[in-house]
Design an enzyme around this catalytic site. Structure first.
Site, mmCIF file in Angstrom:
data_model
loop_
_atom_site.group_PDB
_atom_site.id
_atom_site.type_symbol
_atom_site.label_atom_id
_atom_site.label_comp_id
_atom_site.label_asym_id
_atom_site.label_seq_id
_atom_site.Cartn_x
_atom_site.Cartn_y
_atom_site.Cartn_z
ATOM 1 N N LYS B 77 28.848 41.755 31.538
ATOM 2 C CA LYS B 77 28.305 42.092 32.858
ATOM 3 C C LYS B 77 27.310 43.240 32.681
ATOM 4 O O LYS B 77 27.585 44.165 31.892
ATOM 5 C CB LYS B 77 29.478 42.502 33.756
ATOM 6 C CG LYS B 77 29.143 42.787 35.205
ATOM 7 C CD LYS B 77 30.448 43.147 35.943
ATOM 8 C CE LYS B 77 30.270 43.324 37.432
ATOM 9 N NZ LYS B 77 31.556 43.599 38.125
ATOM 10 N N SER B 152 32.372 40.395 42.010
ATOM 11 C CA SER B 152 31.014 40.725 41.666
ATOM 12 C C SER B 152 30.602 40.256 40.262
ATOM 13 O O SER B 152 29.408 40.196 39.955
ATOM 14 C CB SER B 152 30.810 42.245 41.724
ATOM 15 O OG SER B 152 31.634 42.898 40.773
ATOM 16 N N SER B 176 36.975 41.573 41.314
ATOM 17 C CA SER B 176 35.682 41.105 40.796
ATOM 18 C C SER B 176 35.711 40.327 39.495
ATOM 19 O O SER B 176 34.686 39.756 39.110
ATOM 20 C CB SER B 176 34.720 42.291 40.649
ATOM 21 O OG SER B 176 34.258 42.701 41.899
#
Lengths: 99, 484
Positions: B77, B152, B176
Site C-alpha cells: 500500500k 482503504s 481497511s
C-alpha cells in the site's frame, strides 16, 4: 445535534482549511448527520469508567534510547519545494511585499 | 513455462524454483507483466519494474529454511515509506514526496529478500471504505469492474485477487485490510495492535493503525505475517513478544467453542451475507465445534466511538502538512495564513477535509469531554465486552461486511452511509485485538462474501488454525484468482 455554518467556519479556521459557501452548506449538513448518529453515545452510562486512549496494556512497551538519527541531507532536500544557496526557501509571506 | 504460479502458494513456488521449473526472475517478470496488462484495474500507483527485476537476476535458487519469502513478489500500500521512492498516500499533497527512510515493514521484507514490485492505490491517507477517495482515481473490483474493491487498502486487495502479485500489505485502522479482502474474495489479517511496527507508515489514527498482510491462501498469509511481526525499537507501542512463527505452527486443532454475537446480525446485514455466514457456522458445527451466542452489549456503539477517536487523531496527525517543508504548496499566496489554508485545501481531497473538520470539532474546547473523552470511555467498555466474551469462547465469528461490493459512486454523496460499511470491523480496532477476514461464499450476483475470525490479544495462532481448517473444508474458496 446540528452544526451551524458559523461553527463550521470556526472549525475550518482551526483546521487551517478554507471552503466556498456552497461547500460550507454541504459540510454543515453532512457533519450534522454524522453528529446526529453519534448522539447514540449519550445513552451509554460511563460513570466511573476511565477513558482508554490505547486498546493495549502498555506495560510491555518500551521507549528506545533518545539518540540522534542521521538522515541523508541530500535526500531530505529532494522534498524541499525550493532550495536557494543550500537553504530551504519559502515564499514571502508578509502581505504587500514583493517576492 | 508450464508451472502454474497463480494457483500456487509460496512453499510450492519455492519448491518449483529449487527444482528449476521456474526462476525468481521469471516469477517476478510474470507478476509485473500481469500488473501492467491489468492496469485498468488501477491497483498500482507505481510499478518498480527495473529495480525488482535487477534484484532477482542471478538470485540463488537454493533457499535455506529461513529464506521462505526470498524472491517472492510483494506489493505495498502506498502508505509504507520506501527510501528513495515516491510515497504518496494517494494524496495530491504528497504526490511528489520521496521517502527519506524505510518503513520497518519494507526494511524487514527487503532484508529477507522479498521483492517489492510496486506501491498500491488506496483511499487518501487511508480514509475510506471503497478506494474511491484516491487522488489517482478508484481501483476497480476485478469481480465486477463497475463496483468498488473496498478500502482503504483497495489497491492491495485487487493486486492479490487479480493475481498481480503473490502477497500484499495494507493497513487496518477501522477495517481497511478486512473490508477489501471481503469484497475481493481473498484473506487478510488485522494483527493485534502492537504486533507489527507502524514505523514509516504514514499516520492516520495512531492508536488504531495497524499494518496487515493480504493473500490468496492461509499459508501465504502466515508467511507474510511472520516476515514483518515483532518488536521494533522505533515503534514504542510494539509488543516485546518475539516475532510470530505461525506458518510452521499451522495444524489441525481440537474443536473448541466459538462465539457469535447474534445481536449484531439483526439490522442492516444483507440476507445473502447472513446465509453464507450461517453455512460456515454449520461447517464448524459438523466438525464438533460449539457455536455459542455471546453478548457484546457496547459493540453497537463502536462506529460512533470509532469515528470520533479516529477523526480526532487524524486532525492532529495531518496538521503537519503545511506546504512549507515538503508536500504540495499552493501558488495562491498572499500571507502565511493563506499559504497554510490554500495549500491544505487544494492538497487534501474532500473526505480527508471532512474528517479533519470533524476531528477538529470533537477535540475543540467545549466538545472534547462530550465527544472525545466519552468515546474513549466507551472504547474501554467495548474492550471489556470482548474480554468477558473470551472467557467462554476461543474466538468470535462475524461477517466482515454488511454487504458485498457496492457500485462505484453509490455511497459517495452520503458519508454516514459509507461509514456504515465499517460497522462490523471497527469494534476490533477499538479493542486492539486481532481479526482475520476469509472468503465464505458468494451472493446472488456472484460477488464474494467474507467472514471474520476474531481473537484474543496476541492469539493470532488460533485465528490461523481456524482459517486453515476452513481452507481445508472449502478449498474452492481459497487460492482463487479473479482474473485469469
Amino acid at each position: 445535534m446540528s452544526i451551524d455554518k458559523l461553527t463550521i467556519k470556526k472549525v475550518l479556521g482551526l483546521s487551517a482549511l478554507k471552503a466556498k459557501e456552497s461547500e460550507i452548506d454541504t459540510l454543515s449538513e453532512q457533519l450534522s448527520s454524522i453528529l446526529e448518529h453519534m448522539k447514540a453515545l449519550d445513552a451509554v452510562d460511563v460513570t466511573g469508567i476511565k477513558p482508554m486512549f490505547f486498546g493495549i496494556d502498555k506495560d510491555n512497551c518500551s521507549v528506545r534510547a533518545d539518540e540522534p538519527v542521521v538522515v541523508e541531507r541530500a535526500l531530505i532536500k529532494t522534498n524541499a519545494l525550493s532550495i536557494v544557496d543550500d537553504l530551504y526557501c519559502v515564499p514571502n509571506i508578509i502581505a504587500g511585499d514583493d517576492e | 513455462m508450464s508451472f502454474d504460479i497463480l494457483n500456487s502458494n509460496i512453499p510450492t513456488i519455492n519448491s518449483a524454483i529449487k527444482d528449476k521449473k521456474i526462476s525468481h526472475r521469471e516469477l517476478v517478470d510474470f507478476y509485473i507483466k500481469r500488473a501492467k496488462k491489468y492496469s485498468k484495474l488501477n491497483s498500482y500507483i507505481n510499478i518498480m519494474e527495473q529495480e525488482a527485476l535487477e534484484k532477482v537476476t542471478n538470485m540463488d535458487p537454493d533457499l535455506s529454511a529461513n529464506e521462505i519469502i526470498k524472491g517472492i513478489p510483494v506489493s505495498l500500500k502506498d502508505i509504507f515509506l520506501m527510501k528513495g521512492h515516491k510515497t504518496t498516500c494517494a494524496s495530491k499533497i504528497l504526490s511528489d514526496h520521496v521517502a527519506t527512510y524505510d518503513s520497518t515493514v519494507a526494511s524487514r521484507l527487503q532484508n529477507k529478500g522479498a521483492v517489492v514490485i510496486g506501491k498500491n492505490n488506496m483511499d487518501e491517507f487511508a480514509m475510506g471504505s471503497s478506494n474511491e477517495h484516491s487522488f489517482y482515481g478508484p481501483a476497480l473490483n476485478p469481480w465486477d469492474e463497475s463496483r468498488v474493491p473496498g478500502g482503504s487498502s483497495g489497491g492491495s486487495a485487487v493486486s492479490v485477487s487479480a493475481g498481480l502479485c503473490q502477497i500484499s500489505y495494507g493497513t487496518d485502522t477501522g477495517g481497511s485490510v478486512r473490508l477489501p479482502a471481503s469484497y475481493t474474495g481473498i484473506c487478510s489479517l488485522k494483527p493485534t495492535y502492537g504486533r507489527v511496527s507502524r514505523y514509516g507508515v504514514i499516520a492516520f489514527a495512531s492508536s488504531l493503525d495497524q499494518p496487515g498482510p493480504m493473500a490468496r491462501n492461509i499459508e501465504d498469509l502466515a508467511i507474510a505475517f511472520d516476515a514483518v511481526s515483532g518488536h521494533d525499537p522505533n515503534d514504542s507501542n510494539t509488543s516485546s513478544l518475539p516475532p510470530s512463527n505461525i506458518y510452521k505452527g499451522l495444524k489441525n486443532i481440537e474443536p473448541c467453542t466459538l462465539g457469535v454475537p447474534y445481536e449484531l446480525l439483526s439490522d442492516g446485514i444483507d440476507k445473502d451475507v447472513v446465509k453464507c455466514f450461517e453455512s460456515s457456522l454449520e461447517i464448524f458445527k459438523k466438525a464438533g465445534y460449539v457455536i455459542k451466542d455471546i453478548k457484546l452489549p457496547h459493540a453497537k456503539h463502536s462506529l460512533d466511538a470509532y469515528y470520533i477517536i479516529s477523526t480526532g487523531e487524524a486532525s492532529s496527525n495531518l496538521a503537519r502538512y503545511d506546504g512549507i517543508r515538503y508536500g504540495y504548496r499552493t501558488s495562491n499566496i498572499s500571507g502565511l495564513k493563506d499559504l497554510y489554508e490554500n495549500s491544505r485545501s487544494e492538497g487534501f481531497g474532500t473526505e480527508v477535509k471532512r474528517r479533519i473538520a470533524l476531528g477538529t470539532f470533537v477535540l475543540s474546547a467545549g466538545y472534547y469531554d462530550a465527544y472525545f473523552v466519552k468515546a474513549a470511555k466507551v472504547r474501554r467498555l467495548i474492550r471489556q465486552d470482548f474480554d468477558n466474551a473470551f472467557s467462554s469462547c476461543s474466538a468470535i465469528l462475524l461477517p466482515t461486511a454488511p454487504t458485498t461490493a457496492f457500485k462505484i459512486g453509490e455511497k459517495l454523496a452520503d458519508p454516514m452511509t459509507m461509514y456504515l460499511s465499517d460497522v462490523l470491523t471497527v469494534p476490533v480496532n477499538l479493542a486492539a485485538i486481532p481479526a482475520m477476514s476469509i472468503p465464505c461464499g458468494f451472493d446472488s450476483k456472484s460477488l464474494p462474501i467474507g467472514m471474520q475470525i476474531i481473537g484474543k490479544h496476541f492469539d493470532e495462532m488460533t485465528l490461523f488454525n481456524l482459517a486453515y481448517f476452513m481452507q481445508r473444508q472449502r478449498p474452492e474458496l481459497f487460492n482463487r484468482v479473479s482474473v485469469k
